[in-house]
Design a protein around this motif. Structure first.
Motif, short mmCIF file in Angstrom:
data_model
loop_
_atom_site.label_atom_id
_atom_site.label_comp_id
_atom_site.label_asym_id
_atom_site.label_seq_id
_atom_site.Cartn_x
_atom_site.Cartn_y
_atom_site.Cartn_z
N ALA A 162 8.04 37.36 0.26
CA ALA A 162 7.50 37.21 -1.18
C ALA A 162 8.47 38.21 -1.91
O ALA A 162 8.85 39.37 -1.44
CB ALA A 162 6.11 37.62 -1.42
N THR A 163 8.72 37.73 -3.45
CA THR A 163 9.60 38.72 -4.21
C THR A 163 8.86 39.04 -5.45
O THR A 163 7.93 38.38 -6.00
CB THR A 163 10.89 38.34 -4.25
N ARG A 251 6.72 26.78 1.45
CA ARG A 251 7.09 26.50 0.01
C ARG A 251 7.12 25.15 -0.38
O ARG A 251 6.27 24.67 -1.19
CB ARG A 251 8.22 27.31 -0.51
N GLU A 272 1.67 30.96 -9.46
CA GLU A 272 3.04 32.00 -9.05
C GLU A 272 3.48 32.55 -10.53
O GLU A 272 4.34 31.90 -11.01
CB GLU A 272 4.08 31.29 -8.46
N HIS A 276 6.90 36.71 -9.86
CA HIS A 276 6.22 36.69 -8.63
C HIS A 276 6.55 35.51 -7.75
O HIS A 276 6.26 34.48 -8.15
CB HIS A 276 4.72 36.58 -8.75
N GLU A 277 7.20 35.73 -6.62
CA GLU A 277 7.48 34.72 -5.72
C GLU A 277 6.88 34.90 -4.40
O GLU A 277 6.64 35.58 -3.84
CB GLU A 277 9.23 34.64 -5.36
N HIS A 278 5.96 33.72 -4.32
CA HIS A 278 4.69 33.50 -3.41
C HIS A 278 5.53 33.50 -1.86
O HIS A 278 6.45 32.96 -1.74
CB HIS A 278 4.08 32.39 -3.52
#
Ligand SMILES: Cc1ncc(COP(=O)(O)O)c(C=O)c1O
Length: 367
Positions: A162-163, A251, A272, A276-278
């Protein structure tokens, strides 16, 4: 049953384990054997952290981080109640008080406004959790921590890959803690890691994971035996290499489910937010305006159709028998979410056909 999560183990992992067994080096006196060291370097690079310290569980990682931050009896640590119990457990083990606060109902992650209100003179640290793999909104939390001189220990146990604002989660924390439990996005069976950019924290935690020793049989501080075995580290190196593909599959599965479930008027689908990257550890939906019984009935119907729908977490930590002894908390958003959410499988072992089946079944069951 289409399981909620499943370890993805192949020939490469098996060969790596056999190689370690044949090498005769199974562990290291200070928990820093060749495979562990290799895994730490690879993991640090993956999350763009200066240091990575491997340990034997995610809970051990959290405990070391909390103890290393100097949390002691009389201190308070602010955390969400909507999490796996280990987040709170390590605070109690350190003899400190877990101070539970509410979540943002859109993301299920800790609310920065609630943190600010809970800070007292006794507060020593904040423990945000990237729940379900969705990064917590760290910038305002970093600001609160800096204002009050608090340490941030991020529980990233569910968030490999995640990012947040373009950086791997953990970048805004003083230390981030990871789990490699069998269900996680990557696994070593059991295992954990702490990552940090702080040289002092890293050095201290390396001693603490091995009886407080810098050299054998001379303890500088109180420590533990939290060594990660070499076999586990060898599995971790292979899994980390495969992680980008696992994440892409998760994803893709999540995207397909979202496309299908858009029609389900009663469901609130996972979001998301921008920046915010899940990691899609769990695909969690909410049955809007539902009572617990109604949600449970749907979960049961899905399970009867061989879909391993699960509730994370039915019992918020502040209401658990042991943790309720720390005080009475009213956390309406947490308590509501605990009654309305359920998670669906999106792990990399699931085929598109199975995703279609999950989507269609959920649409049917949820009307
Ligand atoms: C949010 C969270 N924190 C902590 C842990 C503890 O990790 P472990 O099971 O590796 O001890 C887990 C996973 O199990 C988790 O999901």
């Amino acid at each position: 049953m289409i399981s909620i999560n499943a370890p993805q183990i192949g020939e490469e992992e098996i060969e790596a384990v056999v190689k370690v067994l044949k090498s005769g080096i199974l562990t290291h006196g200070l928990g820093a054997g060749p495979m562990v060291t290799k895994f730490e370097k690879k993991f640090a690079k993956f999350v763009k952290a200066k240091h990575a310290i491997a340990v034997n569980t995610g809970t051990a990682a959290l405990h070391l981080a909390i103890a290393g931050a100097g949390v002691r009896p009389g201190d308070e640590v602010v955390l969400p109640s909507f999490t796996f119990v280990a987040t709170a457990e390590v605070i109690a083990i350190a003899g400190a008080k877990p101070v539970f606060v509410d979540i943002n109902p859109e993301t299920y992650n800790i609310s920065p406004e609630a943190i600010e209100k809970a800070v007292t003179k006794k507060t020593k640290a904040i423990m945000p959790v990237d729940l379900y793999g969705l990064p917590v909104d760290m910038q305002p939390i970093r600001e609160i921590a800096d204002k009050h001189e608090l340490t941030i220990i991020e529980d990233s146990a569910q968030a490999h890959g995640a990012t947040y604002k373009g950086k791997p989660v953990g970048a805004f924390a003083d230390a981030a803690c990871w789990s490699f439990y069998a269900s996680k996005n990557m696994t070593t069976g059991e295992g954990g890691m702490i990552t940090t950019n702080n040289n002092e924290i890293a050095e201290k935690l390396r001693f603490m994971r091995s009886h407080g020793e810098k050299e054998k049989y001379k303890s500088l501080m109180l420590g533990h035996n939290y060594h990660m075995p070499e076999i586990q580290a060898a599995i971790g190196c292979v899994q980390l290499g495969r992680l980008p593909k696992f994440l892409a599959k998760r994803r893709g599965n999540a995207k397909k489910l979202t496309e299908m479930l858009r029609k389900a008027k009663r469901l609130r689908l996972p979001k998301e937010p921008k920046g915010h990257e899940h990691s899609w550890y769990l695909y969690t939906v909410r049955l809007k305006n539902a009572k617990e019984k109604e949600r449970d009935k749907i979960v049961e119907e899905l399970r009867q159709k061989e879909i391993d729908a699960q509730v994370y977490y039915r019992y918020p930590v502040h209401l658990m028998p042991y943790y309720s002894t720390f005080g009475k908390y009213k956390l309406p958003e947490t308590e509501k979410a605990a009654k309305q959410v359920f998670s669906l499988p999106v792990h990399p072992g699931i085929t598109m056909e199975q995703i279609n089946f999950i989507g269609e079944t959920v649409l049917h069951v949820c009307g």
